[in-house]
Design an enzyme around this catalytic site. Structure first.
Site, PDB file in Angstrom:
ATOM      1  N   GLY A  69       0.797  -1.215   0.000  1.00 40.16           N
ATOM      2  CA  GLY A  69       0.000   0.000   0.000  1.00 40.16           C
ATOM      3  C   GLY A  69       0.829   1.264   0.000  1.00 40.16           C
ATOM      4  O   GLY A  69       0.355   2.327  -0.375  1.00 40.16           O
ATOM      5  N   ASN A 117      -7.477   4.801   6.192  1.00 38.97           N
ATOM      6  CA  ASN A 117      -7.441   4.992   4.744  1.00 38.97           C
ATOM      7  C   ASN A 117      -8.594   4.276   4.062  1.00 38.97           C
ATOM      8  O   ASN A 117      -8.993   3.185   4.450  1.00 38.97           O
ATOM      9  CB  ASN A 117      -6.096   4.551   4.170  1.00 38.97           C
ATOM     10  CG  ASN A 117      -6.108   3.100   3.702  1.00 38.97           C
ATOM     11  OD1 ASN A 117      -6.539   2.799   2.583  1.00 38.97           O
ATOM     12  ND2 ASN A 117      -5.683   2.197   4.580  1.00 38.97           N
ATOM     13  N   ALA A 118      -9.117   4.976   3.040  1.00 36.49           N
ATOM     14  CA  ALA A 118     -10.180   4.398   2.210  1.00 36.49           C
ATOM     15  C   ALA A 118      -9.747   4.521   0.753  1.00 36.49           C
ATOM     16  O   ALA A 118     -10.527   4.924  -0.111  1.00 36.49           O
ATOM     17  CB  ALA A 118     -11.489   5.143   2.456  1.00 36.49           C
ATOM     18  N   PHE A 121      -7.605   0.761  -3.644  1.00 37.10           N
ATOM     19  CA  PHE A 121      -6.719   0.213  -4.698  1.00 37.10           C
ATOM     20  C   PHE A 121      -6.515   1.204  -5.849  1.00 37.10           C
ATOM     21  O   PHE A 121      -6.639   0.848  -7.030  1.00 37.10           O
ATOM     22  CB  PHE A 121      -7.269  -1.103  -5.270  1.00 37.10           C
ATOM     23  CG  PHE A 121      -7.320  -2.261  -4.318  1.00 37.10           C
ATOM     24  CD1 PHE A 121      -6.670  -2.247  -3.095  1.00 37.10           C
ATOM     25  CD2 PHE A 121      -8.028  -3.414  -4.667  1.00 37.10           C
ATOM     26  CE1 PHE A 121      -6.727  -3.332  -2.227  1.00 37.10           C
ATOM     27  CE2 PHE A 121      -8.091  -4.516  -3.821  1.00 37.10           C
ATOM     28  CZ  PHE A 121      -7.445  -4.462  -2.600  1.00 37.10           C
ATOM     29  N   SER A 182      -8.856  -6.156   2.049  1.00 38.01           N
ATOM     30  CA  SER A 182      -8.979  -4.701   2.142  1.00 38.01           C
ATOM     31  C   SER A 182     -10.434  -4.345   2.425  1.00 38.01           C
ATOM     32  O   SER A 182     -11.345  -4.907   1.816  1.00 38.01           O
ATOM     33  CB  SER A 182      -8.549  -4.047   0.827  1.00 38.01           C
ATOM     34  OG  SER A 182      -9.020  -2.716   0.802  1.00 38.01           O
ATOM     35  N   ASN A 184     -11.746  -1.580   1.620  1.00 39.86           N
ATOM     36  CA  ASN A 184     -12.116  -0.438   0.779  1.00 39.86           C
ATOM     37  C   ASN A 184     -12.592  -0.777  -0.620  1.00 39.86           C
ATOM     38  O   ASN A 184     -12.808   0.108  -1.442  1.00 39.86           O
ATOM     39  CB  ASN A 184     -10.929   0.528   0.702  1.00 39.86           C
ATOM     40  CG  ASN A 184     -10.532   1.003   2.084  1.00 39.86           C
ATOM     41  OD1 ASN A 184     -11.401   1.322   2.889  1.00 39.86           O
ATOM     42  ND2 ASN A 184      -9.241   0.999   2.375  1.00 39.86           N
TER      43      ASN A 184
END
Ligand SMILES: Cc1cc2nc3c(=O)[nH]c(=O)nc-3n(C[C@H](O)[C@H](O)[C@H](O)COP(=O)(O)O)c2cc1C
Length: 353
Positions: A69, A117-118, A121, A182, A184
């Site tokens: 990331g 965090n959003a 990807f 993840s 997100n």
């Protein structure tokens, strides 16, 4: 001498994603300048043979890696070994480029030394990643490539995304990580089920002989995580990475409504799940521990609990470029104090008692 604490005061006045983009531009330039590369190498790389081990057919000079990331597109790879990492995991990369979620999508919880965090990807896709990695291969330290499905890929097609990614990128990776943890990408964590894992690993193992690892979320119930990881190992996974960020918003005082939480507040939760997994899987597969690691004692604890390697992300933001040196130096002290001649003797020491 300029201290990171002074720089941090300034940087923390700027939007976190803008800072990250600046660093992403700066580090490749710094990698071309012998004065900076020498300076960083001297200050950040801590070497001691006690830290060395062979894994996945490669030599790891130390067990501290950069978590996925941070270098999503492998743009900073030329510089990152100069921060002292034993290995770097790039990605998450998806088959097609994608923009990620709307901004702002990265937040600091300063008092708690944590991030939320959003990102979703955001990355330039597997073709661009393959070109960058091709130029750098063979690389000075082991490289992991973390792969994920595109947001618009339907869950029934997800395996095809992972298959394409493995085919495209396996030649450049010392290990590959399947990311289905993840928070997100809508529906991604729903893939953390045994039926999907069985189908996925059966398919991927036919495509590549590279080690393929599974990264799991800290929010899984221990029994579910154990069952999932056991299944993955049965189907040919070479290791487990625990954990990704958490969507347990009770961890911070003022959470944002979306995104995963990382850093100091994740430490306990991440270790708790790691330990449960290690009780079942140590000795049967390679375990990598990540989540809230910010000092050498924590690294040592994870190694004794069964981790062959550890990773950091958020602590790097809060502690700066000397972090990895400090972790490796402190770990070396701990290993020698307790009479270990090599890190391999210490891995899982607490499981063997
Ligand atoms: C801004 C940010 C972006 C991240 N992106 C990814 C990602 O793309 N893929 C992934 O597997 N993990 C990603 N992570 C999770 C980290 O790899 C790591 O598992 C997590 O942050 C816990 O470690 P830490 O507490 O040391 O940060 C991201 C974390 C942060 C803070």
């Amino acid at each position: 001498m300029i201290r990171y604490n002074h720089i941090k005061k300034l940087l923390f006045k700027i939007d976190p994603e803008r800072v990250h983009q600046g660093v992403e531009r700066l580090l490749p330039l710094m990698a071309k300048c012998p004065i900076t590369t020498n300076m960083f190498a001297k200050r950040s790389i801590f070497s001691d043979t006690v830290l060395e081990q062979e894994l996945f057919g490669r030599k790891f000079y130390n067990p501290v890696g950069l978590a996925a990331g941070y270098d999503k597109d492998a743009k900073m790879l030329s510089f990152l070994p100069l921060l002292g990492f034993g290995f770097v995991e790039v990605g998450t990369v998806t088959p097609l480029p994608q923009k990620g979620n709307p901004k702002p999508r990265l937040f600091r919880h300063k008092q708690e030394e944590s991030l939320q965090n959003a990102m979703g990807f955001n990355n330039s896709g597997m073709e661009a990643m393959a070109k960058r990695l091709e130029r750098l291969t063979p690389f000075s330290i082991p490289i992991g490539v973390n792969i994920g499905k595109n947001k618009l890929t339907e869950p029934e097609q997800a395996i095809e995304d992972y298959a394409q990614l493995v085919q495209k990128l396996e030649g450049f990776a010392d290990y590959i990580v399947v990311n289905i943890s993840s928070p997100n990408t809508p529906g991604l964590r729903d893939l953390q089920n045994e039926a999907f894992i069985e189908e996925l690993f059966t398919r991927l193992k036919k495509l590549s002989h590279r080690p393929i690892l599974l990264k799991v979320a800290p929010d899984l119930k221990a029994q579910d995580a154990i069952a999932l990881c056991k299944k993955a190992v049965e189907e040919g996974a070479s290791g487990i990475i625990a954990t990704n960020t958490s969507n347990d918003y009770s961890l911070v005082a003022n959470p944002k409504p979306t995104g995963g939480i990382s850093g100091k507040v994740l430490q306990k939760k991440s270790f708790a799940l790691f330990e449960e997994l290690a009780k079942e899987l140590f000795g049967k597969t390679t375990l990598i521990s990540v989540g809230g690691i910010d000092d050498a004692d924590e690294v040592y604890k994870r190694i004794r609990a069964g981790a062959s390697l550890v990773q950091v992300y958020t602590a790097l933001i809060y502690n700066g470029p000397k972090l990895v040196y400090r972790l490796n130096q402190g770990l070396t002290k701990n290993l020698k104090r307790d009479g270990f001649n090599s890190i391999t003797e210490a891995i899982g020491a607490d499981r063997k008692q």
